[in-house]
Write an enzyme that holds these catalytic residues in place. Structure first.
Site, PDB file in Angstrom:
ATOM      1  N   TYR A 104       1.314   2.558  -5.836  1.00 27.78           N
ATOM      2  CA  TYR A 104       1.617   1.130  -6.035  1.00 27.78           C
ATOM      3  C   TYR A 104       0.639   0.561  -7.051  1.00 27.78           C
ATOM      4  O   TYR A 104      -0.576   0.727  -6.902  1.00 27.78           O
ATOM      5  CB  TYR A 104       1.462   0.385  -4.702  1.00 27.78           C
ATOM      6  N   GLU A 189       5.046  -5.703 -11.077  1.00 22.90           N
ATOM      7  CA  GLU A 189       4.774  -4.781  -9.985  1.00 22.90           C
ATOM      8  C   GLU A 189       5.567  -3.495 -10.152  1.00 22.90           C
ATOM      9  O   GLU A 189       6.740  -3.531 -10.496  1.00 22.90           O
ATOM     10  CB  GLU A 189       5.165  -5.465  -8.664  1.00 22.90           C
TER      11      GLU A 189
END
Ligand code: GDP
Ligand code: MN
Length: 377
Positions: A104, A189
């Site tokens: 992530y 993101e």
């Protein structure tokens, strides 16, 4: 907020050199099948719903296919979905990569510290909300030098990457930083950023452009976001109109009064549904448009709360009476008005003669609106 769909976010990523799987957009099962038949997307592939909500993987909105038949079946199933309240109209078909770990990374704004923030976690692939705080590394970034070597090295370390994979991460972070800065994003993101051999590939993209910078980016003007159809119409007419879940429509003037009105209704047990902020306007044309829009949202009752400061209560009242006449009979709703301030008495008289419950006390009028919504008026 200008939220980009995954494929739009990936188009931006591509421009800045973020490594991506090969992929194409389809809007029907036929188109999906054609992409594979024409070898624009290789098999096996991933078929992904293009909705703004997350959690598609778990929710059946991301499927794998290894034959033409499976592509068609996946496309048909996903296009038929209503995913978290959003109809699926577009698919992204991508080559399915043999992936290793899922990571992530994100760039966002730390509003408290007034600095960009780089977030990294080795626990990618799951929704970030479910990852423990301690497992997400956060580094604020000085916007003037931009992302520096040590910040990138620390991220690599946190993610457990070294050698060519660490160098791949540094290039990915440089690109994401550029996306963040040059596109005026408030969030960039990548979840998951997947390890594929010696490199990294962005399997997902979430990009939100800062609303206040939208004027610098006319290219995003057409981007669909999470506005409802009525909110979209309202935006074009420059009417501040927001749809919530309840059944009482609220019309007020000024953001503060609008919020306070929602609170009072809630406190009295009502459920505010749509709210509409007239701002400083008493322009009858604008009031009529706003009112017709409110009618289309089909509230059970409408509570009108006007404070006449500069705005005159009587002109707002006349505008409303005029607007009410234009609402088709089938769409009419009980209206309770609280009107106070400049030319209050005249305003109340105009409304009452048009059959509207008009009261100058806030609590009493809000209660009347709650009762009207319950059919007890
Ligand atoms: P989200 O659940 O809405 O965030 O959708 P994602 O785009 O993140 O996809 C969900 C999951 O699908 C990922 O975490 C991966 O595990 C899997 N996935 C997506 N693309 C690929 C791919 O190309 N190869 C493999 N093996 N898995 C993929
Ligand atoms: Mn994801």
């Amino acid at each position: 907020m200008v939220k980009l769909a995954e494929w739009q976010g990936k188009a931006v990523f591509r421009k800045y050199g973020v490594p991506l799987p090969r992929g194409e957009v389809a809007r029907s099962p036929d188109e999906a099948e054609a992409l594979v038949r024409e070898a624009k997307v290789p098999l096996p592939c991933v078929v992904k719903a293009q909705v703004l909500a997350g959690g598609r993987g778990k929710g059946g909105a991301v499927r794998f296919a290894s034959s033409l038949e499976e592509v068609r079946a996946a496309a048909t199933a996903i296009l038929g979905l209503e995913f978290k309240g959003e109809k699926v109209r577009e698919l992204l078909l991508e080559e399915k990569l043999p992936i290793g770990r899922e990571l992530y990374v994100a760039m966002t704004l730390d509003r408290a510290q007034r600095l960009p923030l780089l977030m990294a976690s080795a626990r990618g692939g799951v929704e970030v909300e479910s990852v423990a705080d301690a497992e997400i590394d956060r580094q604020t970034v000085d916007p003037f030098p931009g992302l520096t070597g040590y910040e990138k090295r620390r991220a690599a370390k946190v993610l457990g990457l070294s050698g060519p994979q660490a160098r791949s991460l540094e290039r990915v972070l440089d690109s994401l930083w550029k996306v963040f800065q040059q596109e005026d994003a408030e969030l960039v993101e990548v979840n998951p950023l997947a390890v594929v051999g010696d490199g990294l590939v962005a399997l997902d993209a979430k990009v939100i452009i800062e609303d206040d910078a939208a004027f610098r980016h006319p290219e995003y003007a057409e981007v669909r976001d999470d506005r409802t159809e009525l909110e979209e119409i309202a935006r074009e007419k420059e009417i501040a109109f927001v749809q919530l879940d309840g059944n009482i429509g609220v019309i007020a003037n000024g953001a503060g009064l609008t919020m306070a009105t929602l609170d009072v209704l809630k406190e009295l047990g009502g459920e505010p549904g749509v709210f509409l902020d007239l701002g400083g306007t008493d322009d009858p044309k604008k009031v009529t448009e706003a009112f017709l829009l409110m009618a289309r949202a089909r509230p059970t009752a409408v509570f009108l709360n006007i404070f006449g400061g500069i705005t005159r209560c009587d002109t707002v009242a006349s505008g409303l009476v005029e607007a009410m006449r234009q609402v088709p009979a089938a769409d009419r709703f009980p209206l309770v008005a609280r009107i106070r301030g400049n030319n209050e008495a005249e305003g109340i008289a105009i409304l009452r003669s048009a059959g509207v419950t008009a009261i100058s006390d806030l609590r009493a009028s809000a209660q009347a609106a709650v009762d009207a919504a319950r059919g007890r008026a």
